[in-house]
Design a protein around this motif. Structure first.
Motif, short mmCIF file in Angstrom:
data_model
loop_
_atom_site.label_atom_id
_atom_site.label_comp_id
_atom_site.label_asym_id
_atom_site.label_seq_id
_atom_site.Cartn_x
_atom_site.Cartn_y
_atom_site.Cartn_z
N THR A 28 0.84 -1.06 0.05
CA THR A 28 0.13 -0.03 0.01
C THR A 28 0.87 1.35 -0.08
N PHE A 29 1.97 1.15 -0.24
CA PHE A 29 3.04 2.27 -0.29
C PHE A 29 2.68 3.33 -1.35
N SER A 30 1.83 3.14 -2.18
CA SER A 30 1.46 4.09 -2.85
C SER A 30 0.34 5.15 -2.46
N SER A 31 -0.25 4.50 -1.40
CA SER A 31 -1.31 5.27 -0.93
C SER A 31 -0.75 6.28 0.33
N TYR A 32 0.48 6.22 0.51
CA TYR A 32 0.87 6.95 1.70
C TYR A 32 1.80 8.31 1.39
N ALA A 33 1.59 9.45 1.71
CA ALA A 33 2.54 10.39 1.43
C ALA A 33 3.71 9.94 2.19
N MET A 34 4.78 10.81 1.93
CA MET A 34 5.99 10.34 2.69
C MET A 34 6.84 11.65 2.97
N GLY A 35 7.53 11.57 4.06
CA GLY A 35 8.24 12.75 4.48
C GLY A 35 9.85 12.41 5.11
N TRP A 36 10.58 13.51 5.10
CA TRP A 36 11.89 13.37 5.71
C TRP A 36 12.15 14.30 6.63
N PHE A 37 12.70 14.07 7.62
CA PHE A 37 12.91 14.68 8.80
C PHE A 37 14.53 14.62 9.41
N HIS A 38 15.00 15.58 10.05
CA HIS A 38 16.13 15.34 10.44
C HIS A 38 16.37 15.59 12.11
N GLN A 39 17.26 15.36 12.89
CA GLN A 39 17.51 15.59 14.15
C GLN A 39 19.04 15.86 14.32
N ALA A 40 19.44 16.95 14.68
CA ALA A 40 20.89 17.01 15.11
C ALA A 40 21.11 17.05 16.58
N PRO A 41 22.35 16.80 16.99
CA PRO A 41 22.53 16.37 18.45
C PRO A 41 21.98 17.68 18.98
N ALA A 50 8.52 16.78 2.16
CA ALA A 50 7.41 15.78 1.94
C ALA A 50 6.80 15.70 0.76
N ILE A 51 6.13 14.52 0.32
CA ILE A 51 5.83 14.39 -1.12
C ILE A 51 4.42 13.40 -1.05
N ARG A 52 3.69 13.92 -1.66
CA ARG A 52 2.07 13.25 -1.76
C ARG A 52 2.24 11.89 -2.31
N TRP A 53 1.28 11.27 -2.04
CA TRP A 53 1.27 9.73 -2.46
C TRP A 53 1.49 9.33 -4.06
N SER A 54 1.15 10.41 -4.75
CA SER A 54 1.15 10.41 -6.17
C SER A 54 2.39 11.01 -6.74
N ARG A 72 9.96 9.96 -5.53
CA ARG A 72 9.53 8.62 -5.04
C ARG A 72 9.31 7.73 -6.32
N ASP A 73 9.64 6.40 -6.16
CA ASP A 73 9.10 5.48 -7.07
C ASP A 73 8.54 4.52 -6.47
N ASN A 74 6.87 4.49 -6.77
CA ASN A 74 6.04 3.51 -6.04
C ASN A 74 6.26 2.28 -6.63
N ALA A 75 6.68 2.04 -7.65
CA ALA A 75 6.87 0.64 -8.14
C ALA A 75 8.11 0.04 -7.28
N THR A 78 9.92 2.90 -2.70
CA THR A 78 11.10 3.66 -2.22
C THR A 78 10.81 5.09 -2.36
N VAL A 79 11.25 5.86 -1.36
CA VAL A 79 11.29 7.42 -1.25
C VAL A 79 12.74 7.80 -1.32
N TYR A 80 12.91 8.95 -1.89
CA TYR A 80 14.42 9.23 -2.22
C TYR A 80 14.72 10.78 -1.47
N LEU A 81 15.83 11.16 -1.00
CA LEU A 81 16.08 12.56 -0.74
C LEU A 81 17.64 12.91 -1.23
N GLN A 82 17.46 13.50 -2.49
CA GLN A 82 18.72 14.03 -3.10
C GLN A 82 19.05 15.25 -2.48
N MET A 83 20.51 15.15 -1.79
CA MET A 83 20.87 16.47 -1.23
C MET A 83 22.19 16.93 -1.82
#
Length: 124
Positions: A28-41, A50-54, A72-75, A78-83
């Motif tokens: 059901t990955f394609s029905s979830y939005a996804m987000g990236w977060f970070h936490q510094a010391p 964040a990216i919508r499910w589509s 993201r690649d729903n197939a 996987t979701v990616y974060l290019q930095m």
């Protein structure tokens, strides 16, 4: 239930690039939005992107706009974060997360599922 596993963290010099990946379990990955977060010391966890499910909508924290790209690649579940143009202040543990199904937040929001995190260290 969604299980998330991040990878791709590491140590790079300022100005360099990294691509983080987050692999999700389930069909059901394609029905979830996804987000990236970070936490510094010593700091609280912060929203990055964040990216919508589509994949049709994306949002970014001001601190990373123009440098980071979420995709993201729903197939591949996987979701990616290019930095790019990384800075020492980007040093943190990076987490991917998913909110409830068919829910999208343009900012921090309420995320239900979290990965274990991957360390990103930027040297000056």
């Amino acid at each position: 239930q969604v299980q998330l596993v991040e990878s791709g963290g590491g140590l790079v010099q300022a100005g360099g690039s990294l691509r983080l990946s987050c692999a999700a379990s389930g069909r059901t990955f394609s029905s979830y939005a996804m987000g990236w977060f970070h936490q510094a010391p010593g700091k609280e966890r912060e929203f990055v992107a964040a990216i919508r499910w589509s994949g049709g909508n994306t949002n970014y924290a001001d601190s990373v706009k123009g440098r980071f790209t979420i995709s993201r690649d729903n197939a591949k579940n996987t979701v990616y974060l290019q930095m790019n143009s990384l800075k020492p202040e980007d040093t943190a543990v990076y987490y991917c997360a998913a909110p409830p199904r068919y829910t999208y937040f343009e900012g921090p929001g309420v995320y239900t599922f979290w990965g274990q995190g991957t360390q990103v260290t930027i040297s000056s």
